[in-house]
Scaffold this active site. Structure first.
Site, PDB file in Angstrom:
ATOM      1  CE1 TYR A  21     -18.785  32.783  55.034  1.00 42.81           C
ATOM      2  CE2 TYR A  21     -20.320  34.628  54.989  1.00 42.81           C
ATOM      3  CZ  TYR A  21     -20.067  33.271  54.870  1.00 42.81           C
ATOM      4  OH  TYR A  21     -21.088  32.416  54.584  1.00 42.81           O
ATOM      5  CE1 TYR A 149     -23.371  30.756  51.430  1.00 47.66           C
ATOM      6  CE2 TYR A 149     -25.565  31.720  51.344  1.00 47.66           C
ATOM      7  CZ  TYR A 149     -24.443  31.352  52.063  1.00 47.66           C
ATOM      8  OH  TYR A 149     -24.406  31.570  53.423  1.00 47.66           O
ATOM      9  CG  ASP A 250     -31.877  28.379  48.432  1.00 51.80           C
ATOM     10  OD1 ASP A 250     -32.600  29.335  48.759  1.00 51.80           O
ATOM     11  OD2 ASP A 250     -30.751  28.169  48.915  1.00 51.80           O
ATOM     12  CE  LYS A 279     -29.857  36.133  52.201  1.00 49.54           C
ATOM     13  NZ  LYS A 279     -29.200  34.991  51.573  1.00 49.54           N
TER      14      LYS A 279
HETATM   15  C1  LIG Z   1     -28.792  33.792  52.218  1.00 51.23           C
HETATM   16  C2  LIG Z   1     -29.104  32.514  51.562  1.00 51.23           C
HETATM   17  C3  LIG Z   1     -29.216  31.315  52.296  1.00 51.23           C
HETATM   18  C4  LIG Z   1     -28.964  31.265  53.789  1.00 51.23           C
HETATM   19  O1  LIG Z   1     -29.860  32.014  54.521  1.00 51.23           O
HETATM   20  P1  LIG Z   1     -29.465  32.499  56.007  1.00 51.23           P
HETATM   21  O2  LIG Z   1     -30.701  33.175  56.507  1.00 51.23           O
HETATM   22  O3  LIG Z   1     -28.286  33.410  55.859  1.00 51.23           O
HETATM   23  O4  LIG Z   1     -29.129  31.273  56.784  1.00 51.23           O
HETATM   24  C5  LIG Z   1     -29.533  30.168  51.610  1.00 51.23           C
HETATM   25  N1  LIG Z   1     -29.737  30.176  50.271  1.00 51.23           N
HETATM   26  C6  LIG Z   1     -29.649  31.303  49.544  1.00 51.23           C
HETATM   27  C7  LIG Z   1     -29.910  31.257  48.072  1.00 51.23           C
HETATM   28  C8  LIG Z   1     -29.316  32.505  50.153  1.00 51.23           C
HETATM   29  O5  LIG Z   1     -29.200  33.628  49.415  1.00 51.23           O
END
Ligand SMILES: *Cc1c(COP(=O)(O)O)cnc(C)c1O
Length: 430
Positions: A21, A149, A250, A279
Site C-alpha cells: 500500500y 477485511y 475467516d 498468518k
Molecule cells: C491478512 C488477512 C487476510 C489475507 O491474508 P494474506 O496472507 O495477506 O493474503 C485475510 N483475512 C484476514 C482476516 C486477514 O487478517
C-alpha cells in the site's frame, strides 16, 4: 560473517520496489533489517527493535526459532517441493491431521493453498460450487458485515469493507456483494436480537441469491481492530441455518491462540461450514494457508458437475511450508501458551491504560495478545514510524489505530517498553 557486512541498496529499493500500500514514486522511508531473532528486529545500523507486530499476526514464537529452523532444514534435505497433483507427502498429511484435530470436529476436509487471500477465494468457490451442485445456481453471492477485511485478491476484496476496501476504485471489476452493519455489541457486552436486525433483514430478502455469510469471528482485524460479542456468532449461526446459507469464518488473523483461545470461534462454541486459516499457521516462516470444510459441503461439491473442486495452485501444500507449519503447531501445543497469552493480555491492559486519559484517544481495548489504541484522528505514518524506531520498538499503526500483537514469547519487561513507547508517541498527538 562477511555475508552480513553487505549493505542493503536503499536507493534501488526506493526506485524499483513496491512495498505494501505504498507509492513507488514517493514512498515513505523503509528501515533495512539485517536479521531477526527472539522478539527483536535488528536494523542494519545495529539498532535492535522490540517487535510489537509479529510481522502482521504471524510470528507467534518470535524469530529465528531453533525448532522451526530445524523443521525447514531437515525437510529441505529431503525435498523442498513437488507438485501436489497425483503426488502426496508426509508434511501435508501430518499438517492436515493436526488441523483436523485442532479445529471443530465437523471440519474434516483440508485444502492447502498459498496465502490467506487465496484461502478466502477457495472458501468462496467452495460455497458457490456447493450450491451449484444442489442446482441452486442463483445462490452465488456473499453476505458480510462492514469493517471486515478478507484479503487483496478480487473475490476477497469484494467482501472487505466497501469504504476502506476502496470498492469505488474497482467498480465494475469486483463483484457487488451484500453488506450488513458491523456487529455493534462489544466483546464483554451482551448481544441482542436487535444487534442482528440488519443482517437478518438481508438474509430474509436475499437468501435465495446468497451462497454464504463470511465473517471474521470475534475480532475484525485490518478493517478496524474491533472486538465484538461471541454471542453474535451464536445467533448468526442460527440465522444461517434457518435461511439455508453457509457460514464461513475467516480466522486468518485470529487463529492459533491470538485471542486467548486456539481459534476465536471457541469463544462462541460454534462451528462454521468453512474456515480459513493462515498468518500464524507457519509461525511466520513462510506463506501458507488452509481452508477446511465439512464432509457435507465437500461431498456435495463432489457430487455435482464437474464432480471435482476447481482449484489447484502450483505450490499447493508446499512441503517446506507444511513442515514448518506442523512444527509451529506442535511447538504451540507443547507449552502452556494460554498462560503466556493471558500474561500478555494483563501487560497490555496495564501498559496501555494510561493512554485512555489522553485527549487524542477515543478508546483503548485489549483481547488476548492484541492491544489497540484508537485515536480520534489519523496519524502521520512517516513521523510516527520514526518516533517508534527512535524508542527502540517496531510498531506499525494504520489510520487512527495504534496496535500491538507481540510474539507470545515476549517477556513482561519488553512488553512494558513497547506499551510505554505507544503511550509516549500517542501523547505527542493532538
Ligand atoms: C491478512 C488477512 C487476510 C489475507 O491474508 P494474506 O496472507 O495477506 O493474503 C485475510 N483475512 C484476514 C482476516 C486477514 O487478517
Amino acid at each position: 560473517m562477511a555475508i552480513l557486512s553487505h549493505s542493503i541498496d536503499l536507493d534501488f529499493d526506493r526506485s524499483h520496489l513496491w512495498h505494501p500500500y505504498t507509492s513507488v514514486t514517493n514512498p515513505l522511508p523503509v528501515y533495512p533489517v539485517s536479521r531477526a531473532y527472539d522478539v527483536f528486529l535488528e536494523l542494519e545500523d545495529g539498532r535492535k527493535l522490540i517487535d510489537g507486530m509479529s510481522s502482521w499476526w504471524a510470528a507467534i514464537h518470535g524469530y529465528n526459532h531453533a525448532v522451526l529452523n530445524e523443521a525447514i532444514v531437515s525437510q529441505m534435505q529431503r525435498m523442498s517441493h513437488v507438485m501436489f497433483g497425483g503426488l502426496t507427502h508426509e508434511p501435508a498429511v501430518n499438517l492436515a491431521k493436526q488441523l483436523i484435530a485442532l479445529t471443530p470436529h465437523s471440519l474434516e476436509k483440508v485444502f492447502l493453498c498459498d496465502s490467506g487471500s487465496v484461502s478466502v477465494e477457495v472458501a468462496i468457490k467452495m460455497a458457490i460450487q456447493y450450491w451449484a451442485a444442489l442446482g441452486a445456481t442463483s445462490k452465488n453471492k456473499l453476505l458480510t458485515v462492514r469493517s471486515g477485511y478478507h484479503g487483496d485478491t478480487f473475490a476477497a476484496m469484494s467482501v472487505c469493507d466497501p469504504v476502506t476496501g476502496m470498492h469505488s476504485l474497482f467498480k465494475g471489476t469486483i463483484q457487488e456483494q451484500f453488506f450488513a452493519e458491523a456487529p455493534a455489541c462489544r466483546f464483554h457486552e451482551p448481544c441482542t436480537e436487535e444487534d442482528l436486525a440488519d443482517i437478518r433483514m438481508m438474509l430474509e430478502r436475499h437468501h435465495w441469491e446468497i451462497a454464504a455469510v463470511i465473517i471474521e469471528p470475534v475480532v475484525q482485524g485490518a478493517g478496524g481492530m474491533r472486538f465484538y460479542a461471541p454471542h453474535y456468532l451464536v445467533m448468526l449461526r442460527e440465522l444461517c441455518d434457518s435461511y439455508d446459507v453457509l457460514l464461513i469464518f475467516d480466522e486468518i488473523a485470529t487463529g492459533f491462540g491470538r485471542t486467548g483461545r486456539m481459534f476465536a470461534l471457541e469463544h462462541a462454541g460454534i462451528a462454521p461450514d468453512i474456515i480459513c486459516l493462515g498468518k500464524a499457521l507457519t509461525g511466520g516462516y513462510m506463506t501458507l494457508a488452509a481452508t477446511l470444510t465439512t464432509d457435507r459441503v465437500a461431498e456435495t461439491i463432489c457430487s455435482g458437475n464437474p464432480g471435482v473442486f476447481m482449484h489447484g495452485p502450483t505450490f499447493m501444500a508446499n512441503p517446506l511450508a507444511c513442515a514448518v507449519a506442523s512444527a509451529s503447531i506442535s511447538l504451540l501445543i507443547s507449552y502452556d501458551w494460554q498462560t503466556s497469552v493471558r500474561r500478555l493480555e494483563t501487560g497490555l491492559l496495564t501498559g496501555l491504560e494510561p493512554c485512555r486519559e489522553l485527549s487524542s484517544v477515543l478508546d483503548v481495548r485489549v483481547l488476548g495478545a492484541i492491544g489497540v489504541v484508537e485515536l480520534y484522528r489519523p496519524l502521520d505514518m512517516a513521523v510516527v514510524q520514526k518516533q517508534f524506531v527512535d524508542q527502540g520498538v517496531w510498531v506499525r499503526p494504520f489510520g487512527r489505530l495504534v496496535y500491538l500483537m507481540p510474539p507470545f514469547i515476549m517477556h513482561d519487561e519488553e512488553l512494558g517498553i513497547l506499551t510505554a513507547a505507544v503511550c509516549n508517541v500517542v501523547k505527542t498527538m493532538r
